[in-house]
Write a protein that holds these residues in place. Structure first.
Motif, PDB file in Angstrom:
ATOM      1  N   GLU A  46      43.979  19.005  35.117  1.00 27.51           N
ATOM      2  CA  GLU A  46      44.396  18.736  33.736  1.00 27.51           C
ATOM      3  C   GLU A  46      45.888  18.400  33.723  1.00 27.51           C
ATOM      4  OE1 GLU A  46      43.655  18.258  29.653  1.00 27.51           O
ATOM      5  OE2 GLU A  46      42.407  18.261  31.460  1.00 27.51           O
ATOM      6  N   PRO A  47      46.300  17.354  33.006  1.00 24.54           N
ATOM      7  CA  PRO A  47      47.698  16.895  33.086  1.00 24.54           C
ATOM      8  C   PRO A  47      48.714  17.782  32.385  1.00 24.54           C
ATOM      9  CG  PRO A  47      46.462  15.559  31.518  1.00 24.54           C
ATOM     10  CD  PRO A  47      45.461  16.428  32.220  1.00 24.54           C
ATOM     11  N   ALA A  48      48.273  18.604  31.411  1.00 21.18           N
ATOM     12  CA  ALA A  48      49.235  19.406  30.655  1.00 21.18           C
ATOM     13  C   ALA A  48      48.574  20.706  30.214  1.00 21.18           C
ATOM     14  CB  ALA A  48      49.729  18.628  29.434  1.00 21.18           C
ATOM     15  N   PRO A  49      49.368  21.727  29.861  1.00 22.90           N
ATOM     16  CA  PRO A  49      48.790  22.992  29.375  1.00 22.90           C
ATOM     17  C   PRO A  49      47.979  22.787  28.094  1.00 22.90           C
ATOM     18  CG  PRO A  49      51.103  23.269  29.946  1.00 22.90           C
ATOM     19  CD  PRO A  49      50.836  21.801  29.971  1.00 22.90           C
ATOM     20  N   ILE A  50      47.047  23.689  27.866  1.00 23.80           N
ATOM     21  CA  ILE A  50      46.232  23.673  26.650  1.00 23.80           C
ATOM     22  C   ILE A  50      46.967  24.487  25.580  1.00 23.80           C
ATOM     23  CG2 ILE A  50      44.000  24.224  25.636  1.00 23.80           C
ATOM     24  CD1 ILE A  50      43.943  22.046  27.811  1.00 23.80           C
ATOM     25  N   GLY A  51      47.397  23.815  24.521  1.00 23.49           N
ATOM     26  CA  GLY A  51      48.146  24.470  23.455  1.00 23.49           C
ATOM     27  C   GLY A  51      47.310  24.693  22.217  1.00 23.49           C
ATOM     28  N   THR A  52      47.971  25.189  21.164  1.00 22.04           N
ATOM     29  CA  THR A  52      47.272  25.549  19.929  1.00 22.04           C
ATOM     30  C   THR A  52      46.654  24.330  19.247  1.00 22.04           C
ATOM     31  OG1 THR A  52      48.695  27.455  19.601  1.00 22.04           O
ATOM     32  CG2 THR A  52      47.558  26.610  17.660  1.00 22.04           C
ATOM     33  N   TRP A  53      45.421  24.511  18.839  1.00 23.71           N
ATOM     34  CA  TRP A  53      44.632  23.524  18.078  1.00 23.71           C
ATOM     35  C   TRP A  53      44.312  22.297  18.919  1.00 23.71           C
ATOM     36  CZ3 TRP A  53      42.473  26.205  14.718  1.00 23.71           C
ATOM     37  CH2 TRP A  53      41.816  25.652  13.616  1.00 23.71           C
ATOM     38  N   PHE A  54      44.130  22.522  20.222  1.00 22.27           N
ATOM     39  CA  PHE A  54      43.798  21.448  21.167  1.00 22.27           C
ATOM     40  C   PHE A  54      42.386  20.937  20.876  1.00 22.27           C
ATOM     41  CE2 PHE A  54      42.142  19.754  25.106  1.00 22.27           C
ATOM     42  CZ  PHE A  54      43.204  19.028  25.621  1.00 22.27           C
ATOM     43  N   PRO A  55      42.197  19.625  20.669  1.00 21.88           N
ATOM     44  CA  PRO A  55      40.858  19.089  20.369  1.00 21.88           C
ATOM     45  C   PRO A  55      40.044  18.882  21.641  1.00 21.88           C
ATOM     46  CG  PRO A  55      42.475  17.327  20.300  1.00 21.88           C
ATOM     47  CD  PRO A  55      43.247  18.593  20.592  1.00 21.88           C
ATOM     48  N   ALA A  56      38.754  19.162  21.574  1.00 18.51           N
ATOM     49  CA  ALA A  56      37.899  19.018  22.756  1.00 18.51           C
ATOM     50  C   ALA A  56      36.447  18.892  22.317  1.00 18.51           C
ATOM     51  CB  ALA A  56      38.077  20.219  23.687  1.00 18.51           C
ATOM     52  N   ARG A  57      35.600  18.571  23.280  1.00 22.44           N
ATOM     53  CA  ARG A  57      34.145  18.615  23.090  1.00 22.44           C
ATOM     54  C   ARG A  57      33.632  19.807  23.886  1.00 22.44           C
ATOM     55  NH1 ARG A  57      32.139  16.205  18.979  1.00 22.44           N
ATOM     56  NH2 ARG A  57      30.101  15.983  20.001  1.00 22.44           N
ATOM     57  N   LEU A  58      32.864  20.665  23.230  1.00 25.76           N
ATOM     58  CA  LEU A  58      32.329  21.866  23.880  1.00 25.76           C
ATOM     59  C   LEU A  58      30.866  21.648  24.235  1.00 25.76           C
ATOM     60  CD1 LEU A  58      32.893  25.546  23.285  1.00 25.76           C
ATOM     61  CD2 LEU A  58      30.554  24.741  22.985  1.00 25.76           C
ATOM     62  N   HIS A  59      30.511  22.009  25.458  1.00 24.08           N
ATOM     63  CA  HIS A  59      29.134  21.950  25.942  1.00 24.08           C
ATOM     64  C   HIS A  59      28.718  23.366  26.342  1.00 24.08           C
ATOM     65  CE1 HIS A  59      29.207  17.458  26.480  1.00 24.08           C
ATOM     66  NE2 HIS A  59      30.515  17.721  26.566  1.00 24.08           N
ATOM     67  N   SER A  60      27.622  23.840  25.791  1.00 26.28           N
ATOM     68  CA  SER A  60      27.073  25.145  26.185  1.00 26.28           C
ATOM     69  C   SER A  60      25.562  25.029  26.232  1.00 26.28           C
ATOM     70  CB  SER A  60      27.493  26.235  25.200  1.00 26.28           C
ATOM     71  OG  SER A  60      26.995  27.498  25.616  1.00 26.28           O
ATOM     72  N   HIS A  61      24.992  25.283  27.410  1.00 24.30           N
ATOM     73  CA  HIS A  61      23.581  24.983  27.632  1.00 24.30           C
ATOM     74  C   HIS A  61      23.356  23.518  27.240  1.00 24.30           C
ATOM     75  CE1 HIS A  61      22.562  28.973  28.939  1.00 24.30           C
ATOM     76  NE2 HIS A  61      23.147  29.485  27.870  1.00 24.30           N
ATOM     77  N   ALA A  62      22.458  23.225  26.315  1.00 24.95           N
ATOM     78  CA  ALA A  62      22.216  21.819  25.964  1.00 24.95           C
ATOM     79  C   ALA A  62      22.987  21.384  24.720  1.00 24.95           C
ATOM     80  CB  ALA A  62      20.716  21.595  25.750  1.00 24.95           C
ATOM     81  N   ALA A  63      23.786  22.252  24.135  1.00 26.77           N
ATOM     82  CA  ALA A  63      24.508  21.923  22.906  1.00 26.77           C
ATOM     83  C   ALA A  63      25.814  21.204  23.225  1.00 26.77           C
ATOM     84  CB  ALA A  63      24.802  23.195  22.112  1.00 26.77           C
ATOM     85  N   GLU A  64      26.166  20.248  22.364  1.00 28.75           N
ATOM     86  CA  GLU A  64      27.446  19.556  22.454  1.00 28.75           C
ATOM     87  C   GLU A  64      28.008  19.412  21.051  1.00 28.75           C
ATOM     88  OE1 GLU A  64      29.428  15.203  23.514  1.00 28.75           O
ATOM     89  OE2 GLU A  64      27.290  15.546  23.853  1.00 28.75           O
ATOM     90  N   LEU A  65      29.258  19.816  20.845  1.00 22.58           N
ATOM     91  CA  LEU A  65      29.865  19.738  19.516  1.00 22.58           C
ATOM     92  C   LEU A  65      31.379  19.757  19.625  1.00 22.58           C
ATOM     93  CD1 LEU A  65      29.316  23.232  17.827  1.00 22.58           C
ATOM     94  CD2 LEU A  65      28.648  22.758  20.144  1.00 22.58           C
ATOM     95  N   GLY A  66      32.034  19.328  18.548  1.00 18.65           N
ATOM     96  CA  GLY A  66      33.483  19.287  18.520  1.00 18.65           C
ATOM     97  C   GLY A  66      34.086  20.665  18.391  1.00 18.65           C
ATOM     98  N   ALA A  67      35.294  20.831  18.955  1.00 19.90           N
ATOM     99  CA  ALA A  67      35.940  22.143  18.936  1.00 19.90           C
ATOM    100  C   ALA A  67      37.451  21.978  18.936  1.00 19.90           C
ATOM    101  CB  ALA A  67      35.507  22.967  20.148  1.00 19.90           C
ATOM    102  N   ARG A  68      38.118  23.002  18.423  1.00 18.20           N
ATOM    103  CA  ARG A  68      39.569  23.139  18.541  1.00 18.20           C
ATOM    104  C   ARG A  68      39.839  24.429  19.308  1.00 18.20           C
ATOM    105  NH1 ARG A  68      43.238  19.039  16.763  1.00 18.20           N
ATOM    106  NH2 ARG A  68      42.110  17.766  15.239  1.00 18.20           N
ATOM    107  N   ILE A  69      40.813  24.377  20.213  1.00 20.64           N
ATOM    108  CA  ILE A  69      41.108  25.507  21.078  1.00 20.64           C
ATOM    109  C   ILE A  69      42.440  26.128  20.667  1.00 20.64           C
ATOM    110  CG2 ILE A  69      41.305  26.294  23.457  1.00 20.64           C
ATOM    111  CD1 ILE A  69      38.601  24.960  22.679  1.00 20.64           C
ATOM    112  N   VAL A  70      42.420  27.444  20.462  1.00 24.02           N
ATOM    113  CA  VAL A  70      43.628  28.178  20.089  1.00 24.02           C
ATOM    114  C   VAL A  70      43.883  29.245  21.148  1.00 24.02           C
ATOM    115  CG1 VAL A  70      44.780  29.557  18.323  1.00 24.02           C
ATOM    116  CG2 VAL A  70      43.108  27.812  17.644  1.00 24.02           C
ATOM    117  N   PRO A  71      44.850  29.030  22.058  1.00 19.75           N
ATOM    118  CA  PRO A  71      45.170  30.086  23.032  1.00 19.75           C
ATOM    119  C   PRO A  71      45.614  31.363  22.316  1.00 19.75           C
ATOM    120  CG  PRO A  71      46.151  28.006  23.683  1.00 19.75           C
ATOM    121  CD  PRO A  71      45.638  27.809  22.291  1.00 19.75           C
ATOM    122  N   LEU A  72      45.186  32.505  22.814  1.00 24.54           N
ATOM    123  CA  LEU A  72      45.551  33.787  22.201  1.00 24.54           C
ATOM    124  C   LEU A  72      46.777  34.395  22.874  1.00 24.54           C
ATOM    125  CD1 LEU A  72      41.972  35.234  21.602  1.00 24.54           C
ATOM    126  CD2 LEU A  72      43.462  33.999  20.022  1.00 24.54           C
TER     127      LEU A  72
END
Length: 633
Positions: free
Chosen positions: A281-307
């Motif tokens: 990955e080219p840079a750290p994952i910061g607050t409200w990072f946009p991504a696509r989440l895959h879990s089992h067969a599900a795929e959906l949009g997500a925002r990532i908030v480091p704690l």
């Protein structure tokens, strides 16, 4: 056992599966025309051990990684395929990274098309593979040679898979059902059929199930397990379920949905998790990072908030995942994050808490709870969580997919105490009881003329803070044990009592019959008693205020007092009125007719109950609040 293929496009994954099983997993006309796998393919075979092994064949093209991910969840073993002529390629590396992020520790690496390579080339490819897997969960995986054209190595590979099948430990099948859906279609003469992998529990013909996250109710009409007609499907098997129901159709069920036991239905859009970021990955994952989440067969949009701090490449840390729509998930489920343009895999991890808070998500207590939830063993997780805060047992049981017996065993091992719906540690229970005694003693010292401390005020003063249901259960337990006395909406210590003087008692004795007799639902007001007895209104009001502190009366409206026993009786009447209505809602007139007093007095009574939370009002309609019905006895 379920085996999943992985590897670069055109490295012979489908041909290898066909050589092992005799089944062409490419089922679409476009797949056969283009010679590449586009969607998930499935094949089944007895490899010689008497058991049916299922194969999930996934596409290797970079643009179809999302499809690969839909098939990678729930597999028991990975078959990493590398062509001898190409060697390790970009999607080989990405598939390997995904398998590692998914926690895959069992697998075989197969060098295909070995008929196209001499020994030197074969050795070179093996060296590439060893470099690729050196730091992964497949670092000790055997590397085997095979050719679907000449048949070289196919028998040895079949024997190795058969031995792995025999060594596969059956998944836990006594918990509630969870089956991930990767296909939904209509079958002539049957109706709606869904296929997927049973990741927990079991399913039988006739079972009532729910499809999440939508909550669609269905009944199981038929089952194929590992491509054979069956009466039940078990965890670790690929199954096809024929579902029936009023709203059931192929359009109502989608890839990524989960067929589950009804008790597990609790979709979520906010999850605390542990995330590992790939070194690429080219840079750290910061607050409200946009991504696509895959879990089992599900795929959906997500925002990532480091704690905590942003998560640097090659490191891991706790995050909160905020989804753009609900998902049916379980604690411990693995996930993969990809960028929003579907170009690269960012990282992955596993879910720790499906009920993450939107506020105060970085407090020390919250971070400690997330760390405690990292234990995979339910008893260890519960014990660590109880050391920090009370735990809602129903949520703990549901989100981990446990049976009631498993939860009781975990509670026993964690040495927790049950108070209503909540589990507490001995230390926290002791702290609550000591705090309650100290708060009440201090209140009585400072307010000797008051009968007790308000229930809600006492709850908010205690540490740790309990939910209202758990707090009510604790109050009743301590009242039964004689540690406290419940006095309407107030709590007091057993030895505390506000007493009337002889003169005040004499006036109360004259007032009391009017509050408890035939006219108890429409008793005289202060001025009426003052006129009837020839006593100053101020004296009547003062004595009635004292009796209110003693818990003998309640001031329903200004200068209008009712006996506490009458207040309790009116709560019982409200229960009957609510029960008699179709939906639990009732009008002031419904109540007035039961107590046979005027509309004005009936509304004053209901306003009193509104203020105390016994009733909840919407316009001219009211319903009961079950959490407050015990306030008046």
């Amino acid at each position: 056992m379920i085996v999943g293929t992985a590897g670069h496009i055109d490295h012979g994954k489908t041909a290898l599966v066909k050589a092992l099983t005799g089944t062409d997993a490419d089922r679409l006309a476009e797949e056969k025309a283009r010679g590449i796998t586009i969607d998930l393919g499935f094949a089944y075979a007895d490899l010689g051990g008497g058991q049916i092994t299922g194969f999930v064949d996934v596409p290797g093209h970079e643009r179809l990684i999302h499809t690969m991910l839909a098939g990678a969840g729930g597999i028991d073993m990975a078959l990493l395929v590398v062509a001898a002529d190409d060697g390790v390629m970009p999607q080989t590396r990405e598939h390997m990274a995904i398998l590692d992020l998914l926690g895959m520790r069992r697998g075989l690496v197969v060098v295909t098309k070995c008929d196209l390579a001499d020994q030197a080339r074969r050795d070179q490819v093996v060296d590439q593979i060893r470099d690729l897997t050196a730091t992964s969960g497949l670092q000790d995986a055997p590397v085997m040679m095979a050719s679907a054209v000449t048949g070289e190595g196919i028998a040895d590979l079949r024997n190795a898979l058969s031995q792995a099948e025999a060594e596969t430990i059956a998944r836990h099948a006594d918990g509630p059902l969870r089956m991930t859906v990767d296909r939904s279609f209509t079958m002539s003469g049957a109706g709606t059929v869904v296929t997927g992998t049973v990741i927990a529990g079991r399913v039988a013909i006739g079972d009532q199930v729910v499809v999440g996250p939508s909550g669609l109710a269905a009944r199981v009409r038929g089952i194929h397990a590992q491509s054979r007609v069956a009466t039940e499907g078990l965890a670790g098997q690929r199954c096809a379920l024929n579902l029936a129901g009023d709203q059931v159709s192929k359009e109502a069920i989608h890839r990524g949905d989960v067929v589950m036991a009804p008790a597990l239905h609790a979709p979520t859009m906010r999850i605390d998790a542990m995330l590992s970021v790939l070194p690429s990955e080219p840079a750290p994952i910061g607050t409200w990072f946009p991504a696509r989440l895959h879990s089992h067969a599900a795929e959906l949009g997500a925002r990532i908030v480091p704690l905590g701090d942003p998560i640097a490449p090659g490191t891991q840390g706790p995050v909160q995942i905020v989804l753009d729509r609900p998902i049916a998930a379980g604690i411990g489920d693995r996930f993969i994050l990809r960028d929003v343009s579907a170009v690269r895999t960012i990282g992955g991890g596993h879910f720790l808490d499906l009920r993450a808070p939107a506020r105060k998500r970085r407090t020390p207590e919250r971070l400690a709870l997330i760390d405690a939830a990292r234990h995979s063993d339910p008893a260890q997780a519960l014990q660590a969580m109880l050391a920090i805060a009370p735990v809602d047992l129903a949520v703990f049981t549901r989100d981990r997919g446990l049976t009631d017996a498993a939860t009781r065993m975990a509670l026993d091992r964690a040495q927790g105490q049950i108070i209503g719906p909540t589990a507490l540690s001995d230390d926290h229970l002791r702290s609550l009881r000591d705090g309650m005694q100290a708060q009440l003693a201090q209140f009585h010292d400072e307010n000797p003329d008051l009968s007790g401390l308000g229930r809600e005020r006492l709850r908010l003063s205690l540490t740790p803070r309990l939910s209202k249901d758990a707090y009510l259960a604790l109050l009743h337990l301590d009242a039964q044990a004689g540690r406290i006395v419940l006095d309407g909406a107030f709590v007091r210590l057993p030895g505390h009592e506000v007493r009337l003087t002889d003169q005040d008692q004499a006036l109360w004795n004259r007032i009391s019959p009017s509050l408890t007799g035939q006219i108890r639902f429409r008793p005289p007001r202060v001025r009426d008693f003052a006129t009837d007895f020839g006593v100053d209104e101020k004296e009547v009001r003062r004595v009635l205020k004292l009796t209110q502190k003693l818990g003998r009366t309640d001031q329903i409206a200004h200068d209008h007092f009712f006996a506490r026993s009458t207040t309790s009786e009116m709560v019982a009447i409200l229960r009957d009125v609510a029960t008699a209505s179709d939906d639990g809602w009732f009008t002031a007139a419904d109540f007035r007719d039961r107590v046979q007093n005027g509309r004005k007095v009936a509304i004053e009574i209901l306003d009193f109950f509104d203020r105390h939370g016994v009733t909840l009002r919407r316009g001219d309609m009211r319903r009961l609040n079950p959490h407050r019905l015990d306030q008046f006895g």
